[in-house]
Scaffold this active site. Structure first.
Site, PDB file in Angstrom:
ATOM      1  N   TRP A  11       0.822  -1.204   0.000  1.00  0.00           N
ATOM      2  CA  TRP A  11       0.000   0.000   0.000  1.00  0.00           C
ATOM      3  C   TRP A  11       0.858   1.257   0.000  1.00  0.00           C
ATOM      4  O   TRP A  11       0.590   2.208  -0.749  1.00  0.00           O
ATOM      5  CB  TRP A  11      -0.953  -0.031   1.186  1.00  0.00           C
ATOM      6  N   LYS A 105      -4.481   1.017   8.734  1.00  0.00           N
ATOM      7  CA  LYS A 105      -5.791   0.613   9.220  1.00  0.00           C
ATOM      8  C   LYS A 105      -5.633  -0.298  10.432  1.00  0.00           C
ATOM      9  O   LYS A 105      -5.163  -1.423  10.302  1.00  0.00           O
ATOM     10  CB  LYS A 105      -6.566  -0.111   8.110  1.00  0.00           C
ATOM     11  N   GLY A 135     -10.797   3.366   2.564  1.00  0.00           N
ATOM     12  CA  GLY A 135     -11.857   2.985   1.647  1.00  0.00           C
ATOM     13  C   GLY A 135     -11.507   1.697   0.923  1.00  0.00           C
ATOM     14  O   GLY A 135     -10.436   1.118   1.138  1.00  0.00           O
ATOM     15  N   SER A 137      -9.858  -0.206  -1.408  1.00  0.00           N
ATOM     16  CA  SER A 137      -8.737   0.172  -2.278  1.00  0.00           C
ATOM     17  C   SER A 137      -7.595  -0.826  -2.204  1.00  0.00           C
ATOM     18  O   SER A 137      -6.558  -0.543  -1.607  1.00  0.00           O
ATOM     19  CB  SER A 137      -8.228   1.561  -1.892  1.00  0.00           C
ATOM     20  N   ALA A 139      -4.305  -2.462  -3.160  1.00  0.00           N
ATOM     21  CA  ALA A 139      -3.134  -1.961  -3.874  1.00  0.00           C
ATOM     22  C   ALA A 139      -2.977  -2.633  -5.233  1.00  0.00           C
ATOM     23  O   ALA A 139      -2.544  -2.007  -6.205  1.00  0.00           O
ATOM     24  CB  ALA A 139      -1.881  -2.191  -3.028  1.00  0.00           C
ATOM     25  N   LYS A 190     -13.174  -3.800   9.900  1.00  0.00           N
ATOM     26  CA  LYS A 190     -13.700  -4.569   8.765  1.00  0.00           C
ATOM     27  C   LYS A 190     -12.824  -5.789   8.496  1.00  0.00           C
ATOM     28  O   LYS A 190     -13.297  -6.804   7.966  1.00  0.00           O
ATOM     29  CB  LYS A 190     -13.833  -3.687   7.528  1.00  0.00           C
ATOM     30  N   ASP A 243     -15.503  -0.698   2.200  1.00  0.00           N
ATOM     31  CA  ASP A 243     -14.287  -1.432   2.554  1.00  0.00           C
ATOM     32  C   ASP A 243     -14.622  -2.839   3.048  1.00  0.00           C
ATOM     33  O   ASP A 243     -13.891  -3.796   2.795  1.00  0.00           O
ATOM     34  CB  ASP A 243     -13.523  -0.655   3.631  1.00  0.00           C
ATOM     35  N   ARG A 254      -5.884 -10.208   2.207  1.00  0.00           N
ATOM     36  CA  ARG A 254      -5.036 -11.028   3.076  1.00  0.00           C
ATOM     37  C   ARG A 254      -5.849 -11.613   4.235  1.00  0.00           C
ATOM     38  O   ARG A 254      -5.645 -12.762   4.629  1.00  0.00           O
ATOM     39  CB  ARG A 254      -3.889 -10.182   3.649  1.00  0.00           C
ATOM     40  N   GLU A 280      -3.785  -7.563   9.027  1.00  0.00           N
ATOM     41  CA  GLU A 280      -4.114  -6.676  10.142  1.00  0.00           C
ATOM     42  C   GLU A 280      -5.251  -7.210  11.010  1.00  0.00           C
ATOM     43  O   GLU A 280      -5.323  -6.929  12.206  1.00  0.00           O
ATOM     44  CB  GLU A 280      -4.489  -5.291   9.607  1.00  0.00           C
TER      45      GLU A 280
END
Length: 330
Positions: A11, A105, A135, A137, A139, A190, A243, A254, A280
């Site tokens: 990212w 995030k 949002g 997105s 990469a 999320k 998202d 991931r 994450e």
């Protein structure tokens, strides 16, 4: 504007390249010197599904570039946000007068602080200059210039607008708002539902099951976000449901991949290790669970994900518990 991007993962590298394309002087900082030197000399793509880096993008392990940078973008893993900020501070870096942006995030374990709160704690007085960029997105798609829409949020609307102006172009559309609490909460949590969605895939369930996870997950997301001080309407926008959808359904995710491996029988440790990258949602499952307990918020999906990841509960048992709970109004 000269912008230093902290974190040369997928990212961070993608956003640095985007800033460069938009006419800004972007510098990409990587913590590991060997990797920074390798990226700088070969400009190889920083992740398997990406593209090679622009030849004129400067990648470094030095923090010297920060001294005359007008903007700073954090794109490090959330659980390394504090150590990165401490490194900046110990190196004599000041954030005074700089535009500070976070594309990280997450919610920090133990302190349960959002990323902007971690920055503010270490660099007091910077809050009005911090914007969160979030949002749907991936990469893998942004680097190929696929149309994408995100949100820039800050308590100070002028800061959000400055961030928007830096990034917006004909394939990367940026909205802005002032509910940074809601935006950062949605961005962090999320990923927990993406793990749940992956577990559903691993168990070979179908679209009905995943739709239930996403829709009821959105309800939990809004519930916990409002309890933290966010606005409910934020969770029905890009940084919430947008998202959530992309993370739960995409093969690029991931966190969904980790969940799938867990659903297929691997432990959380084995699943994340096999991924080879940081997901994450694993660490943020801890933060989400602890926030729910602290604020006495009902979070059935989050709680079951936590039990599966950290207490060894069988995913089938977790699904059964969710399906056989006491009947409720929607």
């Amino acid at each position: 504007m000269k912008i230093t991007v902290l974190g040369a993962g997928s990212w961070g590298a993608t956003l640095a390249a985007l800033l460069l394309e938009n006419g800004h002087q972007a510098v990409l900082w990587e913590f590991d010197k060997k990797r920074a030197d390798d990226l700088q000399s070969r400009k190889i793509k920083p992740f398997s599904a990406g593209i090679d880096l622009p030849k004129d993008l400067y990648i470094t392990n030095s923090l010297e570039s920060l001294k005359d940078s007008q903007g700073l973008l954090f794109a490090v893993p959330s659980q390394f946000m504090r150590s990165t900020c401490n490194l900046l501070k110990s190196s004599g870096v000041t954030l005074s007068g700089k535009l500070i942006m976070s594309a990280t995030k997450g919610i920090e374990n133990k302190t349960l602080l959002r990323m902007s709160e971690v920055i503010e704690e270490i660099f007091p007085g910077s809050y009005d200059n911090i914007a969160a960029l979030s949002g749907p997105s991936h990469a893998e798609e942004v680097c190929r210039k696929m149309p994408t829409a995100v949100t820039s949020a800050s308590y100070n609307i002028e800061t959000a607008e400055k961030c928007r102006a830096l990034f917006m172009n004909d394939y990367f559309r940026v909205y802005n708002q002032t509910d940074i609490i809601g935006v950062e909460t949605g961005a962090a949590l999320k990923n927990v539902f993406a793990i749940a969605s992956g577990i559903v895939d691993g168990l070979k369930y179908g679209d009905n099951t995943k739709a239930a996870i996403v829709s009821r997950g959105l309800k939990e997301l809004a519930r916990i976000g409002v309890a933290l001080g966010g606005k409910e309407q934020t969770f029905y926008g890009l940084s919430g449901v947008g998202d959530l959808m992309v993370t739960c359904f995409s093969m690029h995710s991931r966190n969904r991949a980790v969940g799938q491996a867990v659903g297929e029988g691997k432990s959380a440790y084995e699943a994340e290790k096999s991924l080879g990258m940081i997901a994450e949602g694993v660490k943020n499952s801890i933060s989400a669970y602890e926030i729910g307990k602290k604020l006495n918020v009902e979070l059935p999906i989050i709680n079951e994900v936590y039990e599966v990841l950290f207490n060894g509960k069988n995913p089938l048992e977790a699904v059964n518990i969710l399906m056989t709970r006491e009947p409720k109004h929607e």
